[in-house]
Design a protein around this motif. Structure first.
Motif, PDB file in Angstrom:
ATOM      1  N   GLU A 190       0.833  -1.191   0.000  1.00  0.00           N
ATOM      2  CA  GLU A 190       0.000   0.000   0.000  1.00  0.00           C
ATOM      3  C   GLU A 190       0.870   1.245   0.000  1.00  0.00           C
ATOM      4  OE1 GLU A 190      -2.490  -0.234   3.443  1.00  0.00           O
ATOM      5  OE2 GLU A 190      -4.027  -1.325   2.335  1.00  0.00           O
ATOM      6  N   LEU A 191       0.446   2.212  -0.762  1.00  0.00           N
ATOM      7  CA  LEU A 191       1.045   3.545  -0.722  1.00  0.00           C
ATOM      8  C   LEU A 191       0.364   4.288   0.403  1.00  0.00           C
ATOM      9  CD1 LEU A 191       2.791   5.816  -1.978  1.00  0.00           C
ATOM     10  CD2 LEU A 191       0.814   6.372  -3.404  1.00  0.00           C
ATOM     11  N   ARG A 192       1.137   4.785   1.338  1.00  0.00           N
ATOM     12  CA  ARG A 192       0.573   5.513   2.487  1.00  0.00           C
ATOM     13  C   ARG A 192       0.995   6.972   2.402  1.00  0.00           C
ATOM     14  NH1 ARG A 192      -3.305   3.013   5.095  1.00  0.00           N
ATOM     15  NH2 ARG A 192      -2.633   3.799   7.077  1.00  0.00           N
ATOM     16  N   ILE A 193       0.070   7.848   2.761  1.00  0.00           N
ATOM     17  CA  ILE A 193       0.335   9.284   2.795  1.00  0.00           C
ATOM     18  C   ILE A 193      -0.137   9.798   4.143  1.00  0.00           C
ATOM     19  CG2 ILE A 193      -0.170  11.525   1.766  1.00  0.00           C
ATOM     20  CD1 ILE A 193      -0.594  10.003  -0.901  1.00  0.00           C
ATOM     21  N   ARG A 208       0.974  25.287   8.763  1.00  0.00           N
ATOM     22  CA  ARG A 208       1.084  24.596   7.469  1.00  0.00           C
ATOM     23  C   ARG A 208       0.940  23.101   7.707  1.00  0.00           C
ATOM     24  NH1 ARG A 208       6.710  26.164   5.112  1.00  0.00           N
ATOM     25  NH2 ARG A 208       6.071  24.466   3.754  1.00  0.00           N
ATOM     26  N   LEU A 209       0.692  22.394   6.636  1.00  0.00           N
ATOM     27  CA  LEU A 209       0.672  20.935   6.719  1.00  0.00           C
ATOM     28  C   LEU A 209       1.914  20.388   6.028  1.00  0.00           C
ATOM     29  CD1 LEU A 209      -2.990  19.830   5.912  1.00  0.00           C
ATOM     30  CD2 LEU A 209      -1.805  19.734   8.097  1.00  0.00           C
ATOM     31  N   LEU A 210       2.593  19.493   6.706  1.00  0.00           N
ATOM     32  CA  LEU A 210       3.697  18.763   6.093  1.00  0.00           C
ATOM     33  C   LEU A 210       3.161  17.395   5.709  1.00  0.00           C
ATOM     34  CD1 LEU A 210       6.636  19.526   8.552  1.00  0.00           C
ATOM     35  CD2 LEU A 210       6.112  20.641   6.382  1.00  0.00           C
ATOM     36  N   ALA A 211       3.535  16.911   4.560  1.00  0.00           N
ATOM     37  CA  ALA A 211       3.070  15.601   4.096  1.00  0.00           C
ATOM     38  C   ALA A 211       4.265  14.694   3.833  1.00  0.00           C
ATOM     39  CB  ALA A 211       2.244  15.772   2.827  1.00  0.00           C
ATOM     40  N   HIS A 212       4.006  13.396   3.924  1.00  0.00           N
ATOM     41  CA  HIS A 212       5.054  12.414   3.684  1.00  0.00           C
ATOM     42  C   HIS A 212       4.416  11.153   3.104  1.00  0.00           C
ATOM     43  CE1 HIS A 212       8.947  10.599   4.068  1.00  0.00           C
ATOM     44  NE2 HIS A 212       8.504   9.641   4.866  1.00  0.00           N
ATOM     45  N   ALA A 213       5.132  10.461   2.222  1.00  0.00           N
ATOM     46  CA  ALA A 213       4.623   9.241   1.603  1.00  0.00           C
ATOM     47  C   ALA A 213       5.608   8.097   1.822  1.00  0.00           C
ATOM     48  CB  ALA A 213       4.409   9.467   0.110  1.00  0.00           C
ATOM     49  N   ASN A 273       1.441  -4.034   6.491  1.00  0.00           N
ATOM     50  CA  ASN A 273       1.355  -2.947   7.486  1.00  0.00           C
ATOM     51  C   ASN A 273       2.697  -2.536   8.077  1.00  0.00           C
ATOM     52  OD1 ASN A 273      -1.491  -2.695   7.271  1.00  0.00           O
ATOM     53  ND2 ASN A 273      -1.692  -4.515   8.549  1.00  0.00           N
ATOM     54  N   ILE A 274       3.790  -2.876   7.408  1.00  0.00           N
ATOM     55  CA  ILE A 274       5.125  -2.490   7.863  1.00  0.00           C
ATOM     56  C   ILE A 274       5.771  -1.614   6.796  1.00  0.00           C
ATOM     57  CG2 ILE A 274       7.425  -3.325   8.509  1.00  0.00           C
ATOM     58  CD1 ILE A 274       6.026  -5.938   9.385  1.00  0.00           C
ATOM     59  N   PRO A 275       6.219  -0.403   7.165  1.00  0.00           N
ATOM     60  CA  PRO A 275       6.893   0.448   6.179  1.00  0.00           C
ATOM     61  C   PRO A 275       8.151  -0.243   5.655  1.00  0.00           C
ATOM     62  CG  PRO A 275       6.326   1.715   8.138  1.00  0.00           C
ATOM     63  CD  PRO A 275       6.079   0.267   8.462  1.00  0.00           C
ATOM     64  N   ILE A 276       8.327  -0.197   4.341  1.00  0.00           N
ATOM     65  CA  ILE A 276       9.498  -0.860   3.765  1.00  0.00           C
ATOM     66  C   ILE A 276      10.503   0.123   3.179  1.00  0.00           C
ATOM     67  CG2 ILE A 276       8.352  -3.045   3.348  1.00  0.00           C
ATOM     68  CD1 ILE A 276       8.010  -2.240   0.444  1.00  0.00           C
ATOM     69  N   ASN A 277      10.138   1.389   3.056  1.00  0.00           N
ATOM     70  CA  ASN A 277      11.109   2.362   2.566  1.00  0.00           C
ATOM     71  C   ASN A 277      11.222   3.546   3.522  1.00  0.00           C
ATOM     72  OD1 ASN A 277       8.548   3.351   1.854  1.00  0.00           O
ATOM     73  ND2 ASN A 277       9.326   4.458   0.090  1.00  0.00           N
ATOM     74  N   VAL A 295       7.158   5.671  11.209  1.00  0.00           N
ATOM     75  CA  VAL A 295       6.885   6.872  10.417  1.00  0.00           C
ATOM     76  C   VAL A 295       5.451   7.371  10.625  1.00  0.00           C
ATOM     77  CG1 VAL A 295       6.274   5.594   8.314  1.00  0.00           C
ATOM     78  CG2 VAL A 295       7.097   7.942   8.136  1.00  0.00           C
ATOM     79  N   GLY A 296       4.511   6.461  10.855  1.00  0.00           N
ATOM     80  CA  GLY A 296       3.116   6.853  11.067  1.00  0.00           C
ATOM     81  C   GLY A 296       2.884   7.634  12.344  1.00  0.00           C
ATOM     82  N   VAL A 297       3.829   7.590  13.274  1.00  0.00           N
ATOM     83  CA  VAL A 297       3.706   8.380  14.499  1.00  0.00           C
ATOM     84  C   VAL A 297       3.922   9.858  14.180  1.00  0.00           C
ATOM     85  CG1 VAL A 297       4.710   8.824  16.776  1.00  0.00           C
ATOM     86  CG2 VAL A 297       4.414   6.469  15.980  1.00  0.00           C
ATOM     87  N   ASP A 298       4.947  10.158  13.378  1.00  0.00           N
ATOM     88  CA  ASP A 298       5.234  11.545  13.005  1.00  0.00           C
ATOM     89  C   ASP A 298       4.288  12.078  11.937  1.00  0.00           C
ATOM     90  OD1 ASP A 298       7.358  11.761  14.774  1.00  0.00           O
ATOM     91  OD2 ASP A 298       8.833  11.110  13.293  1.00  0.00           O
ATOM     92  N   PHE A 299       3.847  11.200  11.049  1.00  0.00           N
ATOM     93  CA  PHE A 299       2.946  11.582   9.963  1.00  0.00           C
ATOM     94  C   PHE A 299       1.747  10.644   9.979  1.00  0.00           C
ATOM     95  CE2 PHE A 299       7.028  13.181   8.587  1.00  0.00           C
ATOM     96  CZ  PHE A 299       6.702  14.425   8.073  1.00  0.00           C
TER      97      PHE A 299
END
Length: 72
Positions: free
Chosen positions: A21-24, A32-37, A43-47, A52-56
Motif C-alpha cells: 500500500e502507498l501511504r500518505i 502549514r501541513l507537512l506531508a510524507h509518503a 502494514n510495515i513500512p518498507i522504505n 513513520v506513522g507516528v510523526d505523519f
C-alpha cells in the motif's frame, strides 16, 4: 521526493505481484501541513522507519491500485 520514490516503489512491487500500500500522512507545522509518503507491506513500512506513522499520521486507507485505473 518521498512521493516520487514511494510511487515508483509501489508501482514496481505491484507489477511483480507483491501486495503493498502507498501511504500518505500529514502533520501540522506552524499553520502549514507537512506531508510524507511511504510504502507498506503487511502494514510495515518498507522504505522508511517503522514508526513513520507516528510523526505523519496516515489517512485511514492505503491508496488502492483501482484509483489509478484511468491512468493505464
Amino acid at each position: 521526493n518521498c512521493l516520487t520514490r514511494s510511487l515508483y516503489l509501489w508501482w514496481l512491487l505491484r507489477r511483480r505481484g507483491v501486495p503493498c500500500e502507498l501511504r500518505i500522512g500529514v502533520r501540522p507545522n506552524g499553520g502549514r501541513l507537512l506531508a510524507h509518503a511511504w510504502v507498506e507491506h503487511t502494514n510495515i513500512p518498507i522504505n522508511d522507519r517503522n514508526d513513520v506513522g507516528v510523526d505523519f499520521p496516515p489517512f485511514d486507507e492505503g491508496v488502492s491500485p483501482s484509483r489509478f485505473s484511468a491512468f493505464r
